[in-house]
Every structure is written in structure tokens, then in C-alpha cells.
Design an enzyme around this catalytic site. Structure first.
Site, short mmCIF file in Angstrom:
data_model
loop_
_atom_site.label_atom_id
_atom_site.label_comp_id
_atom_site.label_asym_id
_atom_site.label_seq_id
_atom_site.Cartn_x
_atom_site.Cartn_y
_atom_site.Cartn_z
N HIS A 100 0.84 -1.21 0.00
CA HIS A 100 0.00 0.00 0.00
C HIS A 100 0.87 1.25 0.00
CE1 HIS A 100 -3.49 2.49 0.88
NE2 HIS A 100 -2.91 2.96 1.97
N GLN B 244 3.94 1.62 -1.15
CA GLN B 244 4.57 1.77 -2.46
C GLN B 244 3.58 2.25 -3.50
OE1 GLN B 244 7.97 1.39 -3.17
NE2 GLN B 244 7.98 1.44 -0.95
N HIS C 19 0.97 4.14 -2.91
CA HIS C 19 0.77 5.57 -2.64
C HIS C 19 1.90 6.40 -3.25
CE1 HIS C 19 -2.66 6.78 -0.26
NE2 HIS C 19 -2.56 5.70 0.48
#
Length: 105
Positions: free
Chosen positions: A77, A79, A81
Site C-alpha cells: 500500500h 509503495q 501511494h
């Protein structure tokens, strides 16, 4: 997941989210013809991305040194973002330029 690893992952998420928010605010400002504000928001987005990259670099360095890192959904998650925020900031820069051209003829 140890505390240091969790802090790095959360640093990625928080700073990436801040970058995306600043980039969106830059677009809104440019749409209203507020180009000085738009430029400041782009700078803020870029600064937040630098901070996110610092978190990512810390994780990559540990792995390169042979430390086995636990890959969790939270890691993925974070990465996601980061990559989304980089792309969004790049797009925001282009949109600010388009609005600038529209306003300035």
C-alpha cells in the site's frame, strides 16, 4: 513488523498522501488563475515526495544490506501511494502549465 520498519512504511504513506493533496491544490489554484499559489503547492508536493523517498531509501538500503524485510499489505500500500503521488504530481505540473497558457494567451 518492528517499529522502525513501521515508521518508514507510514512515512511513505503520509508523505505520499501529502504530496498528492498538494498537487491537487496546485491544480485548483491554477484553475482559478492563482499561479503563485499553484507553484508553491507544486514545490510542497515535491518536498513531500523527497521525504517519502527518504523513507523508501531507508527500506531499500536495509534490504540491500541483507536484512530480510517482511512484505505486508501495508508495505505494498505504501509503495502504491508513492507511485501514484509521483504520477499525480507530474500530471499536476503539466496541468498548471496548461492553465498558465490559457490565462496568459
Amino acid at each position: 513488523m518492528d517499529q522502525e520498519y513501521l515508521e518508514a512504511v507510514m512515512g511513505l504513506i503520509v508523505n505520499s498522501g501529502n504530496a498528492k493533496s498538494d498537487a491537487m491544490e496546485a491544480i485548483y489554484a491554477a484553475k482559478e488563475g492563482k499561479f503563485e499559489e499553484a507553484d508553491e503547492k507544486i514545490k510542497a508536493a515535491e518536498a513531500a515526495l523527497v521525504e517519502a523517498h527518504h523513507s523508501q531509501t531507508g527500506l531499500l538500503t536495509k534490504e540491500a544490506q541483507g536484512e530480510k524485510l517482511e512484505i505486508t499489505l501495508l508495505t505494498v500500500h505504501s509503495q502504491d501511494h508513492l507511485m501514484t503521488s509521483i504520477t499525480f504530481t507530474d500530471l499536476a505540473k503539466e496541468l498548471v502549465d496548461v492553465y498558465r497558457k490559457l490565462y496568459n494567451g
